[in-house]
Scaffold this active site. Structure first.
Site, short mmCIF file in Angstrom:
data_model
loop_
_atom_site.label_atom_id
_atom_site.label_comp_id
_atom_site.label_asym_id
_atom_site.label_seq_id
_atom_site.Cartn_x
_atom_site.Cartn_y
_atom_site.Cartn_z
N ASP A 114 -30.16 87.80 23.30
CA ASP A 114 -30.35 86.48 22.32
C ASP A 114 -29.34 85.72 23.08
OD1 ASP A 114 -30.88 84.19 21.02
OD2 ASP A 114 -31.47 85.07 19.43
N SER A 174 -35.75 82.34 13.54
CA SER A 174 -34.70 81.55 13.76
C SER A 174 -34.28 80.77 12.68
CB SER A 174 -35.15 80.64 15.13
OG SER A 174 -34.11 79.92 15.86
N LEU A 175 -34.36 79.28 12.77
CA LEU A 175 -34.02 78.30 11.66
C LEU A 175 -35.01 78.75 10.49
CD1 LEU A 175 -32.73 75.91 10.40
CD2 LEU A 175 -34.66 74.43 11.51
N HIS A 197 -34.38 85.19 22.56
CA HIS A 197 -34.38 84.70 21.52
C HIS A 197 -35.92 84.55 21.13
CE1 HIS A 197 -33.25 82.12 18.16
NE2 HIS A 197 -34.23 81.33 18.61
#
Length: 264
Positions: free
Chosen positions: A213, A95-96, A240
């Site tokens: 997601d 993710s980030l 996700h």
């Protein structure tokens, strides 16, 4: 072994376990290294030294305050690699954390020999994603119960949630909290882009997209793959939070790439 080091005027906390080829696992926003990777560490550390750092806003890592900057997170993860005397490493970002990892590979190519990017994005060109992240941020200020339900609905696939025990699901909802640091990381999600960095990545790279997601739709990962020359692309049928929803499949994809792909 848990370690705290100084870097760029901040304190960076990381855990290193196992031995062998160094593998660094970078967490996503709103969580920390233990929440995202702690339950999977043992899948890797029988053959690798596994390093799980926390960047600004997570765990015991500190920062100057104010807005969290993507570059600060990059330098904090890079500092943990150097402190562990582990470079070059196999680097995995979720993710980030995939934006942190991609930026690190572009800025410090000497520290990274293989790269895995999971559920990432290139830029916020998608108005739907802007709406979702904006709502995520607003709910963090508004109502904890609604925030918990919104985040759970967007982090997991309908199939996964539909199969959960109601009591267990209720307990997991109660475990979701909102802190000032989580809010700062959500705000970084709304700003962070890596469009300028991806074309310069020459490290062997695997990009993983998640077909269900709803927080970062799979087309974002496909765009990341297209932007990184020579990258390999795989998809997992998951929401996700694949690290919890489909951990076995995710670990298999990561290890298959790391074990079978020659490094540059």
């Amino acid at each position: 072994m848990a370690t705290t080091i100084s870097a760029s005027g901040t304190s960076v906390h990381y855990i290193a376990t196992g031995s062998g080829n160094p593998l660094v696992l970078v967490h996503g926003a709103g969580g920390n290294s233990e929440a995202n990777w702690g339950h999977l560490r043992a899948r890797f550390d029988d053959r690798r030294q596994v390093i799980t750092p926390n960047y600004a806003g997570s765990g015991e890592t500190t920062d100057p305050g104010g807005d969290i900057d993507l570059n600060l997170a990059v330098e904090q993860v890079a500092a943990s690699i150097l402190a562990a005397d582990a470079g070059p490493v196999e680097l995995v970002g979720f993710s980030l954390g995939s934006l942190v990892a991609a930026s690190l590979a572009a800025k410090h190519p000497e520290l990274v020999k293989k790269l895995v990017l999971i559920a990432g994005w290139v830029t916020h060109a998608d108005p739907r994603q802007e709406l979702v992240v904006g709502l995520w941020r607003k709910l963090a200020d508004a109502d904890l119960d609604i925030y918990r339900k919104f985040l759970t609905l967007y982090l997991f696939s309908p199939r996964h949630l539909g199969a959960q025990d109601r009591q267990a699901l209720a307990q997991s909802l109660e475990g979701i909290e909102v802190t000032a640091n989580i809010i700062r990381q959500i705000e970084l999600v709304g700003r962070a882009t890596v469009e300028a960095f991806l074309p310069s990545i020459q490290t062997p790279t695997l990009v993983v997209g998640l077909t269900q997601d709803q927080l970062v739709p799979v087309e974002n990962a496909r765009a990341m793959h297209r932007a990184i020359r020579g990258s390999i692309y795989r998809e997992i049928d998951s929401g996700h939070l694949v690290v919890w929803e489909r951990p076995e499949e995710l670990v298999a994809e990561i290890l298959n790439f790391l074990d079978k792909t020659p490094h540059s």
